[in-house]
Design a protein around this motif. Structure first.
Motif, PDB file in Angstrom:
ATOM      1  N   ILE A 203       0.862  -1.176   0.110  1.00 18.47           N
ATOM      2  CA  ILE A 203      -0.020   0.086  -0.022  1.00 18.47           C
ATOM      3  C   ILE A 203       0.871   1.203   0.014  1.00 18.47           C
ATOM      4  O   ILE A 203       0.587   2.367  -0.494  1.00 18.47           O
ATOM      5  N   ARG A 204       1.835   1.484   0.850  1.00 19.68           N
ATOM      6  CA  ARG A 204       2.661   2.301   0.946  1.00 19.68           C
ATOM      7  C   ARG A 204       3.328   2.880  -0.321  1.00 19.68           C
ATOM      8  O   ARG A 204       3.611   4.169  -0.765  1.00 19.68           O
ATOM      9  N   ALA A 205       3.772   2.196  -1.419  1.00 17.97           N
ATOM     10  CA  ALA A 205       4.321   2.330  -2.653  1.00 17.97           C
ATOM     11  C   ALA A 205       3.670   1.219  -3.660  1.00 17.97           C
ATOM     12  O   ALA A 205       4.501   0.334  -3.962  1.00 17.97           O
ATOM     13  N   PRO A 206       2.433   1.424  -3.919  1.00 19.32           N
ATOM     14  CA  PRO A 206       2.038   0.296  -4.845  1.00 19.32           C
ATOM     15  C   PRO A 206       2.736   0.222  -6.072  1.00 19.32           C
ATOM     16  O   PRO A 206       2.639  -1.123  -6.543  1.00 19.32           O
ATOM     17  N   ASN A 207       2.685   1.253  -6.670  1.00 19.12           N
ATOM     18  CA  ASN A 207       3.371   0.986  -8.066  1.00 19.12           C
ATOM     19  C   ASN A 207       4.857   0.380  -7.877  1.00 19.12           C
ATOM     20  O   ASN A 207       5.461  -0.385  -8.796  1.00 19.12           O
ATOM     21  N   ALA A 208       5.588   0.728  -6.895  1.00 18.74           N
ATOM     22  CA  ALA A 208       7.027   0.349  -6.685  1.00 18.74           C
ATOM     23  C   ALA A 208       7.066  -1.307  -6.294  1.00 18.74           C
ATOM     24  O   ALA A 208       7.961  -1.895  -6.573  1.00 18.74           O
ATOM     25  N   PHE A 209       6.080  -1.264  -5.380  1.00 16.89           N
ATOM     26  CA  PHE A 209       5.933  -3.006  -4.784  1.00 16.89           C
ATOM     27  C   PHE A 209       4.992  -4.008  -5.367  1.00 16.89           C
ATOM     28  O   PHE A 209       4.806  -4.905  -5.017  1.00 16.89           O
ATOM     29  N   SER A 210       4.741  -3.625  -6.508  1.00 17.33           N
ATOM     30  CA  SER A 210       3.604  -4.300  -7.333  1.00 17.33           C
ATOM     31  C   SER A 210       4.258  -5.551  -7.712  1.00 17.33           C
ATOM     32  O   SER A 210       5.454  -5.730  -8.191  1.00 17.33           O
ATOM     33  N   PRO A 211       3.440  -6.654  -7.447  1.00 15.32           N
ATOM     34  CA  PRO A 211       4.053  -7.925  -7.731  1.00 15.32           C
ATOM     35  C   PRO A 211       4.282  -8.281  -9.349  1.00 15.32           C
ATOM     36  O   PRO A 211       4.618  -9.199  -9.662  1.00 15.32           O
ATOM     37  N   PHE A 212       3.703  -7.466 -10.265  1.00 17.49           N
ATOM     38  CA  PHE A 212       3.588  -7.377 -11.373  1.00 17.49           C
ATOM     39  C   PHE A 212       4.932  -6.895 -12.034  1.00 17.49           C
ATOM     40  O   PHE A 212       5.329  -7.312 -13.166  1.00 17.49           O
ATOM     41  N   ASP A 213       5.591  -6.054 -11.167  1.00 14.67           N
ATOM     42  CA  ASP A 213       7.064  -5.679 -11.567  1.00 14.67           C
ATOM     43  C   ASP A 213       7.856  -5.843 -10.878  1.00 14.67           C
ATOM     44  O   ASP A 213       9.068  -5.948 -11.433  1.00 14.67           O
ATOM     45  N   ASP A 214       8.040  -6.271  -9.588  1.00 18.01           N
ATOM     46  CA  ASP A 214       9.177  -6.660  -8.853  1.00 18.01           C
ATOM     47  C   ASP A 214       8.808  -7.540  -7.777  1.00 18.01           C
ATOM     48  O   ASP A 214       8.266  -7.066  -6.531  1.00 18.01           O
ATOM     49  N   LEU A 215       8.583  -8.703  -7.938  1.00 14.98           N
ATOM     50  CA  LEU A 215       8.089  -9.957  -7.048  1.00 14.98           C
ATOM     51  C   LEU A 215       8.970  -9.717  -5.789  1.00 14.98           C
ATOM     52  O   LEU A 215       8.497 -10.098  -4.653  1.00 14.98           O
ATOM     53  N   LYS A 216      10.490  -9.724  -5.786  1.00 12.89           N
ATOM     54  CA  LYS A 216      11.285  -9.695  -4.700  1.00 12.89           C
ATOM     55  C   LYS A 216      10.857  -8.694  -3.815  1.00 12.89           C
ATOM     56  O   LYS A 216      11.068  -8.605  -2.462  1.00 12.89           O
ATOM     57  N   LEU A 217      10.731  -7.200  -4.284  1.00 14.27           N
ATOM     58  CA  LEU A 217      10.145  -6.289  -3.380  1.00 14.27           C
ATOM     59  C   LEU A 217       8.969  -6.694  -2.738  1.00 14.27           C
ATOM     60  O   LEU A 217       8.560  -6.278  -1.626  1.00 14.27           O
TER      61      LEU A 217
END
Length: 453
Positions: A203-217
């Protein structure tokens, strides 16, 4: 004198605090608390049998009540965002004091100390946090005032429900139900502990932490959320460790693309003519259509199957759909393969059961069923026969199907002699057979009987 100085300063400080609180409370009165519960959601479209066809308008949000959300997620959200949510009155005083000191010492808004209620105020009333630090601080104080009012207007469960439905989850996703369905292909009620912690963690950074973009994060934030749940007593350590080992089944790439639909295109355009602008913006409607989804899908498949058979025919030299699809993306250009259209109407009611405007709405968005300018050909014949029936012609009457000779049709050029598509001509046949078999020469005679004018 030191005591008087300190006391005087305290009194002045208290007076300024009360004056500031009154100022921001008065400013908060211009905001309607009912707006907290009003949030745009997608309009859902269903076929005549109540099968879902798709969504449009509003925001990508599906509203749910608190009992439709897994308790795992509710706990994960509180642990991640606001551990004192159930105890405070909208504001965490210690958190605000700590954040205020850091913001003044660092000269910019370094820490927000926002509770769930304050975040709800910010998102519900669109209090953006951009601009100079003092403008951001001003909006932060307004958030505080609004948070008090929200706490007075709603109970804790209602605040949590509104927050979960409103919050942004990356891309075009709003609300927990849309997030669960988009990322995990399941309902919010069915989230496991691991999945709930994952969604709360981004929630705090949804675009940065999105599982579609970076599953590790994403996994890192999930694990941090699980640790917070242990730290604040929501779960035991062994439950967190088991959840960290769980594999996250994220929606695969090939199911992340929204499929186009010619039927949905027609429905959307008609709704935009019927609805007020506010209805379109807010969405949240349930639209029942006359479309039969089974027939719609069968029509799409039948059209493509028929056109593929034409493309495989001997001597077909036009570009084919399969040939176009096999080209690299950069060389495809516009889809120039042969197209078609289907419209199916229920005779008894006039209901449109299927609309197919081409072979694939993702490849060509032009809806030929609605907007193509084409000769309608034999589709017009039923109107010709109806006009003749209205003039007294009977369906069982015999009529000539022979060649049209010069002078037989009043007003026609002498050299006008339309052909039958099969090259055959009959001395006579029943009028109903002429219509059923779509005969050309006999249909001309039926039109002549009705009066071509």
């Amino acid at each position: 004198y030191p005591a008087r100085a300190i006391g005087g300063t305290a009194i002045v400080g208290a007076f300024c605090f009360l004056l500031g609180a009154l100022f921001y409370f008065v400013r908060s009165l211009r905001y309607d608390m009912a707006e907290v519960a009003r949030m745009p959601a997608r309009t859902e479209v269903f076929d005549r049998n109540n099968k879902p066809m798709g969504r449009f308008h509003g925001e990508n949000r599906l509203l749910v009540s608190l009992d439709q959300v897994s308790p795992n997620f509710q706990d994960a959200l509180i642990a991640r965002e606001d551990k004192s949510f159930r105890r405070h009155f909208g504001v965490d005083p210690r958190g605000v004091a700590r954040a205020t000191m850091r913001n003044f010492t660092q000269g910019h808004l370094a820490e927000g100390a926002s509770t769930i209620t304050m975040q709800l105020a910010r998102n519900a009333f669109n209090l953006q946090r951009s601009g100079p630090w003092y403008d951001q601080l001003d909006r932060k104080f307004l958030e505080l005032a609004l948070a008090f009012r929200i706490e007075a207007a709603y109970d804790k469960d209602e605040i949590l429900q509104h927050y979960m439905n409103l919050i942004f989850w990356g891309g075009s996703i709003h609300g927990i139900e849309a997030a669960a369905q988009t990322y995990l292909e399941k309902n919010a009620a069915d989230l496991t502990l691991s999945e709930a912690a994952m969604l709360a963690g981004i929630i705090r950074a949804p675009n940065a932490f999105s599982p579609f973009d970076d599953l590790k994060l994403t996994i890192r934030e999930r694990d941090n959320t699980l640790d917070a749940m242990v730290r604040y007593g929501f779960i035991e350590r062994n439950h967190a460790d088991d959840a960290k080992k769980e594999t996250l089944n994220i929606r695969p790439k090939h199911r992340r693309v929204t499929q186009g639909s010619y039927a949905m295109d027609v429905i959307r355009r008609e709704l935009e003519e019927l609805l007020a602008e506010n209805n379109i913006r807010q969405g949240g409607l349930k639209v029942i259509t006359t479309i039969d989804l089974n027939l719609q899908q069968a029509s799409e498949q039948a059209l493509d199957k028929h056109l593929r058979s034409i493309e495989r025919g001997a001597g077909f030299t036009h570009p084919t759909r399969s040939g176009w699809q096999n080209l690299p993306d950069g060389r495809r250009g516009d889809p120039n393969y042969v197209q078609g259209a289907v419209v199916t109407i229920e005779n008894k009611t006039g209901a449109v059961l299927a609309v197919v405007g081409g072979r694939d709405a993702d490849e060509s968005q032009f809806n030929r069923a609605k907007y193509a300018r084409r000769q309608i050909g034999s589709v017009f014949k039923p109107f010709v026969f109806l006009a003749a029936f209205n003039e007294g012609l009977k369906p069982n009457t015999l009529i000539s199907d022979d060649r049209i000779r010069p002078g037989q049709i009043e007003g026609a050029p002498d050299n006008w002699s339309p052909n039958n598509s099969d090259g055959k001509y009959y001395k006579s046949l029943k009028v109903r057979e002429a219509l059923i078999k779509s005969r050309n020469t006999s249909s001309v005679r039926v039109g002549d009987y009705a009066g071509l004018d």
